[in-house]
Design a protein around this motif. Sequence first.
Motif, short mmCIF file in Angstrom:
data_model
loop_
_atom_site.label_atom_id
_atom_site.label_comp_id
_atom_site.label_asym_id
_atom_site.label_seq_id
_atom_site.Cartn_x
_atom_site.Cartn_y
_atom_site.Cartn_z
N ALA A 193 -9.13 3.26 -4.30
CA ALA A 193 -9.46 2.62 -3.02
C ALA A 193 -8.52 3.21 -1.96
O ALA A 193 -7.31 3.06 -2.04
N TYR A 194 -9.09 3.91 -1.00
CA TYR A 194 -8.27 4.56 0.02
C TYR A 194 -9.07 4.71 1.31
O TYR A 194 -10.29 4.58 1.31
N ARG A 195 -8.35 4.97 2.39
CA ARG A 195 -8.96 5.29 3.68
C ARG A 195 -8.26 6.52 4.23
O ARG A 195 -7.05 6.67 4.11
N ARG A 196 -9.02 7.40 4.84
CA ARG A 196 -8.45 8.57 5.52
C ARG A 196 -8.07 8.11 6.92
O ARG A 196 -8.87 7.47 7.60
N CYS A 197 -6.84 8.41 7.35
CA CYS A 197 -6.30 7.86 8.60
C CYS A 197 -5.74 8.95 9.50
O CYS A 197 -5.42 10.04 9.05
N GLU A 198 -5.58 8.56 10.77
CA GLU A 198 -4.81 9.37 11.72
C GLU A 198 -3.89 8.42 12.47
O GLU A 198 -4.22 7.26 12.69
N ALA A 248 0.86 -1.18 0.00
CA ALA A 248 0.00 0.00 0.00
C ALA A 248 0.90 1.24 0.00
O ALA A 248 2.13 1.12 -0.02
N HIS A 249 0.29 2.40 0.02
CA HIS A 249 1.02 3.67 0.05
C HIS A 249 0.34 4.61 1.04
O HIS A 249 -0.87 4.60 1.18
N MET A 250 1.15 5.42 1.70
CA MET A 250 0.65 6.49 2.55
C MET A 250 0.89 7.78 1.79
O MET A 250 1.92 7.93 1.15
N MET A 251 -0.07 8.71 1.87
CA MET A 251 0.09 9.99 1.18
C MET A 251 -0.49 11.10 2.03
O MET A 251 -1.58 10.94 2.61
N GLY A 252 0.23 12.21 2.10
CA GLY A 252 -0.25 13.36 2.85
C GLY A 252 -1.57 13.88 2.27
O GLY A 252 -1.81 13.79 1.07
N ILE A 253 -2.40 14.43 3.12
CA ILE A 253 -3.69 14.98 2.70
C ILE A 253 -3.48 16.02 1.60
O ILE A 253 -4.26 16.10 0.66
N HIS A 290 3.68 14.84 8.31
CA HIS A 290 2.47 15.24 9.01
C HIS A 290 1.53 14.03 9.05
O HIS A 290 0.82 13.76 8.09
N LEU A 291 1.56 13.30 10.16
CA LEU A 291 0.79 12.07 10.27
C LEU A 291 -0.49 12.24 11.08
O LEU A 291 -1.18 11.27 11.34
N LYS A 292 -0.82 13.47 11.44
CA LYS A 292 -2.07 13.70 12.16
C LYS A 292 -3.23 13.19 11.32
O LYS A 292 -4.16 12.57 11.82
N GLU A 293 -3.16 13.43 10.03
CA GLU A 293 -4.18 12.96 9.10
C GLU A 293 -3.54 12.74 7.74
O GLU A 293 -2.80 13.58 7.26
N TRP A 302 3.69 14.55 0.28
CA TRP A 302 4.59 13.42 0.57
C TRP A 302 3.87 12.11 0.31
O TRP A 302 2.65 12.05 0.30
N ARG A 303 4.69 11.06 0.09
CA ARG A 303 4.17 9.72 -0.15
C ARG A 303 5.20 8.71 0.31
O ARG A 303 6.40 8.91 0.11
N ARG A 304 4.77 7.62 0.94
CA ARG A 304 5.66 6.56 1.40
C ARG A 304 5.04 5.21 1.05
O ARG A 304 3.83 5.02 1.16
#
Length: 103
Positions: free
Chosen positions: A67-72, A18-23, A53-56, A27-29
Motif C-alpha cells: 500500500a503506497y502513494r507516489r508523492c511530490e 508510515a515510511h517515505m522512500m526515494g523513487i 530528493h523530495l521532488k518525487e 533513501w528511506r525515512r
Amino acid sequence: MAERRKGERVTFERGIAAHMMGIDGTWRRDCTMEDISETGAKLTVEGSVEGLHLKEFFLLLSSTGLAYRRCELSWVNGDQIGVNFLKTGEKKKKASRRTAAET
C-alpha cells in the motif's frame, strides 16, 4: 497557515506510522501521517529531510510496501511536510508521448 487543500481532510488523533522512500530506493525515512485528503497529506518526518530528493518519492503505508502513494513535496515547515499525491499514469502518459514521437 491558510488552508490550501481542495479536498476534505481526515485528521488522525495519534497519527499513522508510515515510511517515505526515494523513487530509486536509495533513501528511506520513518514518518507519521497527521492527516490525509484525496489529493495529499501532512507528514511529520523523523530525522532531517535535508539532501533528500523530495521532488518525487513514495509514501509507504504498509510494512510490506503493497500500500503506497507516489508523492511530490508541496511545503516544508520544520519537521512537517505537505505532499501532493501524483495520479497513477501521470508519468506514463509523458513517456508514451515521448515513445510515440521517437517512432
